[in-house]
Design a protein around this motif. Structure first.
Motif, PDB file in Angstrom:
ATOM      1  N   THR A   1      37.234  32.814  57.686  1.00 18.83           N
ATOM      2  CA  THR A   1      38.555  32.173  57.743  1.00 18.83           C
ATOM      3  C   THR A   1      39.719  33.071  57.322  1.00 18.83           C
ATOM      4  OG1 THR A   1      38.524  31.350  55.459  1.00 18.83           O
ATOM      5  CG2 THR A   1      37.393  30.013  57.127  1.00 18.83           C
ATOM      6  N   ASP A   2      39.426  34.282  56.847  1.00 18.53           N
ATOM      7  CA  ASP A   2      40.455  35.180  56.288  1.00 18.53           C
ATOM      8  C   ASP A   2      41.024  34.662  54.968  1.00 18.53           C
ATOM      9  OD1 ASP A   2      40.301  37.129  58.221  1.00 18.53           O
ATOM     10  OD2 ASP A   2      41.857  36.237  59.477  1.00 18.53           O
ATOM     11  N   ALA A   3      40.490  33.579  54.435  1.00 12.85           N
ATOM     12  CA  ALA A   3      40.985  33.028  53.168  1.00 12.85           C
ATOM     13  C   ALA A   3      40.487  33.876  52.006  1.00 12.85           C
ATOM     14  CB  ALA A   3      40.516  31.588  53.008  1.00 12.85           C
ATOM     15  N   ILE A   4      41.373  34.187  51.095  1.00  9.36           N
ATOM     16  CA  ILE A   4      41.015  34.981  49.916  1.00  9.36           C
ATOM     17  C   ILE A   4      41.087  34.064  48.705  1.00  9.36           C
ATOM     18  CG2 ILE A   4      41.690  36.928  48.467  1.00  9.36           C
ATOM     19  CD1 ILE A   4      42.714  38.269  51.028  1.00  9.36           C
ATOM     20  N   ASP A   5      39.916  33.703  48.199  1.00  7.22           N
ATOM     21  CA  ASP A   5      39.802  32.725  47.119  1.00  7.22           C
ATOM     22  C   ASP A   5      39.256  33.430  45.879  1.00  7.22           C
ATOM     23  OD1 ASP A   5      39.635  30.464  45.620  1.00  7.22           O
ATOM     24  OD2 ASP A   5      37.894  29.620  46.662  1.00  7.22           O
ATOM     25  N   ILE A   6      40.160  34.102  45.135  1.00  4.22           N
ATOM     26  CA  ILE A   6      39.740  34.848  43.950  1.00  4.22           C
ATOM     27  C   ILE A   6      40.566  34.409  42.752  1.00  4.22           C
ATOM     28  CG2 ILE A   6      38.846  36.897  45.113  1.00  4.22           C
ATOM     29  CD1 ILE A   6      41.533  38.233  44.754  1.00  4.22           C
ATOM     30  N   ASN A   7      39.990  34.582  41.577  1.00 10.42           N
ATOM     31  CA  ASN A   7      40.704  34.307  40.339  1.00 10.42           C
ATOM     32  C   ASN A   7      40.261  35.313  39.294  1.00 10.42           C
ATOM     33  OD1 ASN A   7      38.249  33.258  39.068  1.00 10.42           O
ATOM     34  ND2 ASN A   7      38.548  31.466  40.401  1.00 10.42           N
ATOM     35  N   THR A   8      40.796  35.207  38.093  1.00 11.05           N
ATOM     36  CA  THR A   8      40.525  36.190  37.052  1.00 11.05           C
ATOM     37  C   THR A   8      39.044  36.291  36.715  1.00 11.05           C
ATOM     38  OG1 THR A   8      42.717  35.789  36.111  1.00 11.05           O
ATOM     39  CG2 THR A   8      41.106  36.876  34.693  1.00 11.05           C
ATOM     40  N   SER A   9      38.333  35.170  36.783  1.00  9.80           N
ATOM     41  CA  SER A   9      36.917  35.178  36.402  1.00  9.80           C
ATOM     42  C   SER A   9      36.006  35.712  37.503  1.00  9.80           C
ATOM     43  CB  SER A   9      36.471  33.771  35.997  1.00  9.80           C
ATOM     44  OG  SER A   9      36.587  32.881  37.088  1.00  9.80           O
ATOM     45  N   THR A  10      36.438  35.664  38.758  1.00 10.35           N
ATOM     46  CA  THR A  10      35.560  36.087  39.862  1.00 10.35           C
ATOM     47  C   THR A  10      35.977  37.399  40.519  1.00 10.35           C
ATOM     48  OG1 THR A  10      36.828  34.834  41.516  1.00 10.35           O
ATOM     49  CG2 THR A  10      35.020  33.686  40.393  1.00 10.35           C
ATOM     50  N   VAL A  11      37.187  37.894  40.246  1.00  7.34           N
ATOM     51  CA  VAL A  11      37.731  38.998  41.022  1.00  7.34           C
ATOM     52  C   VAL A  11      36.882  40.265  40.938  1.00  7.34           C
ATOM     53  CG1 VAL A  11      39.282  39.731  39.143  1.00  7.34           C
ATOM     54  CG2 VAL A  11      39.833  40.310  41.522  1.00  7.34           C
ATOM     55  N   TYR A  12      36.305  40.550  39.771  1.00  4.19           N
ATOM     56  CA  TYR A  12      35.513  41.776  39.646  1.00  4.19           C
ATOM     57  C   TYR A  12      34.255  41.714  40.505  1.00  4.19           C
ATOM     58  CZ  TYR A  12      38.522  42.931  35.705  1.00  4.19           C
ATOM     59  OH  TYR A  12      39.606  43.225  34.915  1.00  4.19           O
TER      60      TYR A  12
ATOM     61  N   CYS B   1      41.628  42.182  46.173  1.00  3.97           N
ATOM     62  CA  CYS B   1      41.130  42.192  44.799  1.00  3.97           C
ATOM     63  C   CYS B   1      41.876  43.240  43.973  1.00  3.97           C
ATOM     64  CB  CYS B   1      39.633  42.476  44.785  1.00  3.97           C
ATOM     65  SG  CYS B   1      38.618  41.149  45.483  1.00  3.97           S
ATOM     66  N   PHE B   2      42.100  44.416  44.565  1.00  2.00           N
ATOM     67  CA  PHE B   2      42.854  45.461  43.878  1.00  2.00           C
ATOM     68  C   PHE B   2      44.264  44.974  43.546  1.00  2.00           C
ATOM     69  CE2 PHE B   2      40.485  49.503  45.521  1.00  2.00           C
ATOM     70  CZ  PHE B   2      39.383  49.132  44.754  1.00  2.00           C
ATOM     71  N   ASP B   3      44.890  44.319  44.510  1.00  9.34           N
ATOM     72  CA  ASP B   3      46.252  43.807  44.287  1.00  9.34           C
ATOM     73  C   ASP B   3      46.270  42.789  43.153  1.00  9.34           C
ATOM     74  OD1 ASP B   3      47.164  45.421  46.319  1.00  9.34           O
ATOM     75  OD2 ASP B   3      47.205  43.824  47.826  1.00  9.34           O
ATOM     76  N   HIS B   4      45.249  41.937  43.118  1.00  5.06           N
ATOM     77  CA  HIS B   4      45.152  40.937  42.060  1.00  5.06           C
ATOM     78  C   HIS B   4      44.990  41.617  40.701  1.00  5.06           C
ATOM     79  CE1 HIS B   4      44.035  36.905  40.465  1.00  5.06           C
ATOM     80  NE2 HIS B   4      43.316  37.629  39.611  1.00  5.06           N
ATOM     81  N   LEU B   5      44.112  42.615  40.621  1.00  5.36           N
ATOM     82  CA  LEU B   5      43.872  43.323  39.365  1.00  5.36           C
ATOM     83  C   LEU B   5      45.082  44.144  38.957  1.00  5.36           C
ATOM     84  CD1 LEU B   5      40.200  44.467  40.006  1.00  5.36           C
ATOM     85  CD2 LEU B   5      40.958  42.842  38.268  1.00  5.36           C
ATOM     86  N   ASN B   6      45.764  44.708  39.949  1.00  5.48           N
ATOM     87  CA  ASN B   6      46.928  45.538  39.660  1.00  5.48           C
ATOM     88  C   ASN B   6      48.061  44.705  39.067  1.00  5.48           C
ATOM     89  OD1 ASN B   6      47.843  48.204  39.660  1.00  5.48           O
ATOM     90  ND2 ASN B   6      49.041  47.903  41.502  1.00  5.48           N
ATOM     91  N   ALA B   7      48.107  43.443  39.438  1.00 14.11           N
ATOM     92  CA  ALA B   7      49.145  42.565  38.916  1.00 14.11           C
ATOM     93  C   ALA B   7      48.765  41.982  37.550  1.00 14.11           C
ATOM     94  CB  ALA B   7      49.410  41.420  39.894  1.00 14.11           C
ATOM     95  N   ALA B   8      47.495  42.090  37.189  1.00 12.72           N
ATOM     96  CA  ALA B   8      47.027  41.532  35.918  1.00 12.72           C
ATOM     97  C   ALA B   8      47.155  42.563  34.799  1.00 12.72           C
ATOM     98  CB  ALA B   8      45.576  41.079  36.055  1.00 12.72           C
ATOM     99  N   ASP B   9      47.076  42.102  33.581  1.00 16.74           N
ATOM    100  CA  ASP B   9      47.129  42.993  32.423  1.00 16.74           C
ATOM    101  C   ASP B   9      45.767  43.634  32.198  1.00 16.74           C
ATOM    102  OD1 ASP B   9      49.777  42.413  31.916  1.00 16.74           O
ATOM    103  OD2 ASP B   9      49.294  40.724  30.595  1.00 16.74           O
ATOM    104  N   LEU B  10      45.791  44.933  31.945  1.00 13.94           N
ATOM    105  CA  LEU B  10      44.566  45.632  31.587  1.00 13.94           C
ATOM    106  C   LEU B  10      44.368  45.566  30.082  1.00 13.94           C
ATOM    107  CD1 LEU B  10      44.802  48.832  33.827  1.00 13.94           C
ATOM    108  CD2 LEU B  10      43.320  46.862  34.169  1.00 13.94           C
TER     109      LEU B  10
END
Length: 428
Positions: free
Chosen positions: A87-98, A116-125
């Motif tokens: 479906t091209d749907a991207i269903d990720i969150n902080t707990s599943t992204v890795y 996933c990279f974009d999601h992690l890049n926007a999150a705090d390391l």
């Protein structure tokens, strides 16, 4: 009579979503997860169109309705990956992204991996998650990789002290130890970290001795003193006796006849996280450098200044002892733009004045063209060590020497940060 779903649904995406949800027309089965696994019905054509890895697995399995076991991925993550494929749907969150990113990397789904990279890049390391993120981005040239490396460089001690370090892959640790700048007190911080890692992994029966040695080879042991290295060997067990003996010989004698262990670092400079002094592009600078505890510096095979900028190029100065024709000299070498991989050149004029208390100091100057392949030049015979240490010359005060530098250059192309250690004055 109801209308067939093929006629009800408009567009390929909506029909693809329908068969993803209902499993109609499925012609392959995946058994996903550990143990007995979870059975997941899918469609060979759609999976083969999306992932070359899944295509090869389906082709290798053969048959009209192949069954493929995938034990190393959680069912929830596999379903997220399939949802994207259908479906091209991207269903990720902080707990599943890795885990989703790891799956996207394994099954070669670049758009999902990028998301996933974009999601992690926007999150705090944090020290706890940065190595996991770095592992995903390691073999790509992307913003996430750069963000991870900057975090690791400034918080190295926190990263290697965190429990997540013990769970990292050895190739990730090797990449960390290969960085040119790290926030550590000395290279012993890295050795102790590897020792903790090996003790932990030995319990898990997952230690690869060759990979561990590759990690050790990135440690700059030659920046240590004999006493520091020998003391570390009494509290660690990670290094072989032969490697330790050879390294100790090279620490003690720069021209040791004992071969250095193959692949081990020959660098004698440390890599304590340093900041850069300039805040604007300068073509001419004057500054003062204090070299403390000069006698210890000469015994330790040298010391580095902090990094500074001239014409927006990074520079740093190495002070060390150098011997020529049986005479020991105090040597000064200027390193320029060492991180660059592209062609460049910079003509520089450098004047060095060694201050003394009783009268005008000792001055020398030189000019040089620095390039990609010749980025290290200076004076190997600036002054004899006997003259430098002679108390009648009054070069040493409270164990330190002070040099005034005046530099001109004609090239610009670099970034800048804050001030530390070397103070810049009279910039033009």
């Amino acid at each position: 009579m109801s209308t067939p779903w093929q006629l009800q649904l408009k567009g390929l995406k909506s029909r693809s979503q329908h068969i993803f949800e209902t499993k109609q027309l499925s012609d392959c089965t995946f058994i996903v997860g550990k143990g007995n696994g979870q059975r997941v019905e899918a469609h060979k054509l759609i999976l083969s169109m999306s992932s070359p890895i899944l295509h090869e697995k389906l082709k290798a399995a053969g048959g009209d309705h192949p069954e493929i076991t995938i034990p190393d991925i959680e069912p929830e993550v596999f379903q997220t990956m399939l949802k994207y494929i259908y479906t091209d749907a991207i269903d990720i969150n902080t707990s599943t992204v890795y885990d989703v990113a790891a799956a996207a990397k394994t099954y070669q789904l670049p758009d999902l991996l990028k998301a996933c990279f974009d999601h992690l890049n926007a999150a705090d390391l944090t020290p706890k998650n940065v190595l996991q993120a770095y592992n995903l981005a390691l073999h790509s040239d992307n913003d996430l990789k750069k963000k991870c490396e900057e975090f690791i460089k400034t918080k190295t001690k926190e990263v290697i002290a965190d429990s997540s370090f013990l769970e990292a892959c050895l190739d990730v640790i090797e990449a960390v130890f290969s960085l040119d700048t790290l926030d550590i007190d000395s290279e012993l911080d890295l050795l102790y970290a590897v020792d903790r890692y090996v003790v932990h992994e030995s319990r898990c029966d997952r230690v690869d001795s060759t990979s561990v040695r590759n990690v050790l080879s990135k440690i700059r042991f030659l920046s240590l003193t004999c006493e520091e290295f020998a003391k570390a060997l009494t509290t660690t067990t990670v290094m072989s006796t032969n490697d330790a003996f050879a390294i100790l010989a090279h620490i003690a004698y720069e021209n040791s006849g004992v071969p250095m262990p193959s692949g081990f670092s020959l660098r004698r400079d440390g890599r304590k996280n340093e900041k850069i002094i300039a805040i604007k592009p300068l073509s001419e600078i004057s500054f003062e450098v204090v070299v403390p505890d000069i006698e210890n510096v000469l015994n330790k095979k040298g010391v580095w200044s902090t990094i500074f900028l001239l014409q927006n190029l990074k520079w740093k100065i190495n002070f060390r002892k150098q011997t020529k024709d049986s005479v020991d000299y105090f040597a000064i070498f200027f390193h320029c733009n060492w991180e660059s991989t592209s062609q460049w050149s910079c003509n520089a004029e450098i004047e060095m004045l060694l201050l003394r208390a009783d009268k005008e100091g000792y001055k020398k100057r030189f000019t040089n063209k620095y390039t990609l392949n010749e980025n290290n030049c200076g004076m190997g015979q600036f002054i004899t060590i006997s003259d430098l240490l002679n108390p009648n010359n009054h070069y040493i005060k409270d164990g330190a020497i002070t040099l005034q530098m005046h530099m001109k250059a004609d090239y610009q192309n670099y970034k800048n940060t804050d001030d530390l250690y070397t103070t810049c004055s009279n910039g033009k």
